[in-house]
Design a protein around this motif. Structure first.
Motif, mmCIF file in Angstrom:
data_model
loop_
_atom_site.group_PDB
_atom_site.id
_atom_site.type_symbol
_atom_site.label_atom_id
_atom_site.label_comp_id
_atom_site.label_asym_id
_atom_site.label_seq_id
_atom_site.Cartn_x
_atom_site.Cartn_y
_atom_site.Cartn_z
ATOM 1 N N UNK A 113 -5.045 -3.910 -15.973
ATOM 2 C CA UNK A 113 -4.922 -2.945 -16.406
ATOM 3 C C UNK A 113 -5.157 -1.952 -14.795
ATOM 4 N N UNK A 114 -4.560 -0.889 -15.213
ATOM 5 C CA UNK A 114 -4.690 0.128 -13.929
ATOM 6 C C UNK A 114 -5.750 -0.257 -13.370
ATOM 7 N N UNK A 115 -6.423 0.214 -12.355
ATOM 8 C CA UNK A 115 -7.859 0.561 -11.866
ATOM 9 C C UNK A 115 -7.878 1.485 -10.850
ATOM 10 N N UNK A 116 -9.074 2.231 -10.938
ATOM 11 C CA UNK A 116 -9.308 4.076 -10.361
ATOM 12 C C UNK A 116 -10.371 4.199 -9.386
ATOM 13 N N UNK A 117 -10.147 5.469 -8.879
ATOM 14 C CA UNK A 117 -11.750 5.111 -7.037
ATOM 15 C C UNK A 117 -11.634 6.458 -7.401
ATOM 16 N N UNK A 122 -1.512 0.939 -2.963
ATOM 17 C CA UNK A 122 -1.459 -0.137 -4.154
ATOM 18 C C UNK A 122 -1.980 0.448 -5.380
ATOM 19 N N UNK A 123 -3.222 2.220 -5.005
ATOM 20 C CA UNK A 123 -3.598 2.196 -6.609
ATOM 21 C C UNK A 123 -2.128 3.170 -7.512
ATOM 22 N N UNK A 124 -1.078 3.123 -7.063
ATOM 23 C CA UNK A 124 0.183 4.388 -7.329
ATOM 24 C C UNK A 124 0.983 3.340 -8.059
ATOM 25 N N UNK A 169 -0.116 1.736 -11.043
ATOM 26 C CA UNK A 169 -0.281 3.120 -12.171
ATOM 27 C C UNK A 169 -1.619 3.389 -12.090
ATOM 28 N N UNK A 170 -2.751 3.257 -11.634
ATOM 29 C CA UNK A 170 -4.101 3.796 -10.989
ATOM 30 C C UNK A 170 -4.334 5.451 -10.554
ATOM 31 N N UNK A 214 1.086 12.026 -1.091
ATOM 32 C CA UNK A 214 2.033 11.599 -0.810
ATOM 33 C C UNK A 214 2.155 9.492 -0.589
ATOM 34 N N UNK A 215 1.360 9.166 -1.102
ATOM 35 C CA UNK A 215 1.276 7.826 -0.472
ATOM 36 C C UNK A 215 1.052 6.644 -2.434
ATOM 37 N N UNK A 216 0.366 7.959 -2.728
ATOM 38 C CA UNK A 216 0.182 6.760 -4.042
ATOM 39 C C UNK A 216 0.705 7.753 -5.378
#
Length: 363
Positions: free
Chosen positions: A186-190, A212-214, A217-218, A294-296
Motif C-alpha cells: 500500500x502507499x506509505x506516508x511521512x 518515491x513517495x509520489x 501514491x503516498x 515539485x518532486x512528489x
C-alpha cells in the motif's frame, strides 16, 4: 478543508494541560482548532524511545484514554474518527475529527495482537520509530540495529497493509524508508517531515525519497519545527544554548507537570524562545511545500505541523489557530484554490482512503 497529519497533543493531556479552554502555552486546544478552521487532526500517542516495553504500552493506553476523555467532554465540538468517510460526515455536522496515530511502535512490543488491538481502539497510523532503534526498525537518529526493517518489522508492515493502517516513515532511517517502500503493498506516508535539500537535518527526506513517495501514491506532511525548516535555526551559539536550556526545562517539567514552579520556569523559557531566537516563518514552510510538490507531485503533499511536540513554532505559526496563514502564502504564490485544498487536507484524506482500499483488496 484543513486536516493535519501530526499533533502531539495526547502527551500534553497527560501533563494536566486542559484542551477544553484556550491555553497560551499550548499549541493545540479546541478553541484554537476552531479559530484555525481545522476540520481534523491526527493526535499522536508519542512514547519516548527508551521506555521499557510494558511501560510503553501502558503509557500509550493512558494517552489514548485521556484523548477519548477530552473529546467526550467536548462532544459538541469534536468526535473520535476512524475513517475519511466519518470525517466527511463530521464536517457536515460541524465537528472536528480527531484521528489517532501512534508515534514510535514500541507500545505494540513484539506482538501483532497488540497492533490489532490498538487498531481496534482507533489508531490509524504507526510512526514505526522515534529517536531510537526499536524492535520494528532503525531510526534516523541511530540506524545501527537492523540495517533497516527488522524481521518483526516486515511482519508489522504486512499486518498494517492487511488492516488498512498507514505506515508512517517520519523518524525512520534512510534504509528503513527504502525497505518499507519495497515491502509495503500500500502507499506509505511521512506524517511530519521536511525536505533535506532545503534543510540538512537527518530527519528530513531526500529528493529520491520525495519522488518515491509520489510514485508510490503516498504522502508527506510538512513539519513546522524550525530545526527542520532552516539550518539557520539555533546556529548562533547563544541561541543554541537557549535551546539546550529549553530542552532541559521541558524534561524537568515533564517529571512533575503539576508543580507550579516547574510550570512557570517552562513558560518563561517558551516566552524567551519566541523573543530571543531567530525563527523561520510561513515563507519557509511554503518553500518546503513548493519543493515537495515539485518532486512528489501536488497530490502527495500536506501539513504535518508537529504542534505540541515542538518547543516553538515558526514566525506567524505559533499555534494551530494561525494555520490558515499557509493557505494565504500559497495563494500569494499563485496556487489554485483546488491545489490549496489538496495540500491543506484533501491529500491526507485521499491517501488514507487509498490505503483502506488496498487493505480491502488484500482481504
Amino acid at each position: 478543508m484543513i486536516y493535519d497529519s501530526h499533533m502531539d497533543t495526547p502527551s500534553q493531556l497527560l501533563r494536566l494541560r486542559n484542551v477544553d479552554i484556550d491555553n497560551k502555552y499550548g499549541h493545540v486546544d479546541f478553541p484554537k482548532l476552531t479559530r484555525g478552521g481545522v476540520d481534523g487532526a491526527f493526535f499522536a500517542l508519542y512514547t519516548p524511545p527508551k521506555t521499557a516495553p510494558d511501560a510503553a504500552t501502558r503509557y500509550a493506553l493512558e494517552m489514548l484514554s485521556a484523548t477519548y476523555d477530552a473529546v467526550e467532554r467536548n462532544s459538541d465540538l469534536a468526535a473520535i474518527t476512524f475513517s475519511p468517510e466519518e470525517a466527511a460526515n463530521n464536517r457536515k455536522d460541524g465537528l472536528i475529527s480527531i484521528f489517532i496515530g501512534m508515534e514510535n511502535g514500541s507500545p505494540i512490543q513484539e506482538n501483532l495482537s497488540l497492533l490489532r488491538t490498538f487498531y481496534r481502539l482507533g489508531v490509524s497510523y504507526v510512526t514505526l520509530t522515534h529517536n531510537g532503534d526499536n524492535a520494528i526498525a532503525d531510526a534516523a537518529s541511530e540506524g545501527k540495529k537492523w540495517n533497516g526493517l527488522s524481521p518483526f518489522g516486515r511482519q508489522v508492515v504486512a499486518e498494517m497493509n492487511q488492516l488498512g493502517m498507514m505506515i508512517d516513515l517520519s523518524h525512520a532511517s534512510d534504509k528503513t524508508f527504502w525497505d518499507c517502500i519495497e515491502a509495503s503493498k500500500a502507499p506509505v506516508i511521512a506524517s511530519h517531515s521536511c525536505c533535506r535539500s532545503l534543510c540538512g537535518h537527518r530527519r528530513n527526506l531526500t529528493d529520491d525519497m520525495l519522488k518515491a513517495l509520489g510514485e508510490k501514491d503516498g504522502y508527506v506532511g510538512i513539519n513546522f519545527y524550525p530545526a527542520f525548516l532552516s539550518d539557520r535555526f539555533g546556529a548562533d551559539p547563544r541561541e543554541a544554548a537557549l535551546l539546550d536550556e529549553a530542552e532541559k526545562a521541558d524534561q524537568y517539567w515533564r517529571l512533575c507537570p503539576s508543580d507550579p514552579e516547574r510550570t512557570e520556569a517552562w513558560h518563561k523559557i517558551q516566552d524567551r524562545l519566541k523573543e530571543e531566537i531567530w525563527r523561520p516563518g510561513v515563507k519557509e514552510v511554503v518553500d518546503h511545500i513548493d519543493y515537495a510538490v515539485k518532486l512528489a507531485g501536488i497530490d502527495h503533499v500536506g501539513l504535518g505541523s508537529d504542534f505540541d511536540g515542538i518547543c516553538v513554532g515558526p514566525e506567524g505559526l505559533e499555534d494551530v489557530s494561525k494555520i490558515g496563514a499557509v493557505a494565504v502564502e500559497m495563494r500569494r504564490r499563485g496556487y489554485s484554490e483546488e491545489d490549496i485544498e489538496k495540500v491543506s487536507g484533501k491529500n491526507l484524506m485521499d491517501v488514507f482512503q487509498r490505503i483502506i482500499n488496498c487493505s480491502e483488496l488484500e482481504r
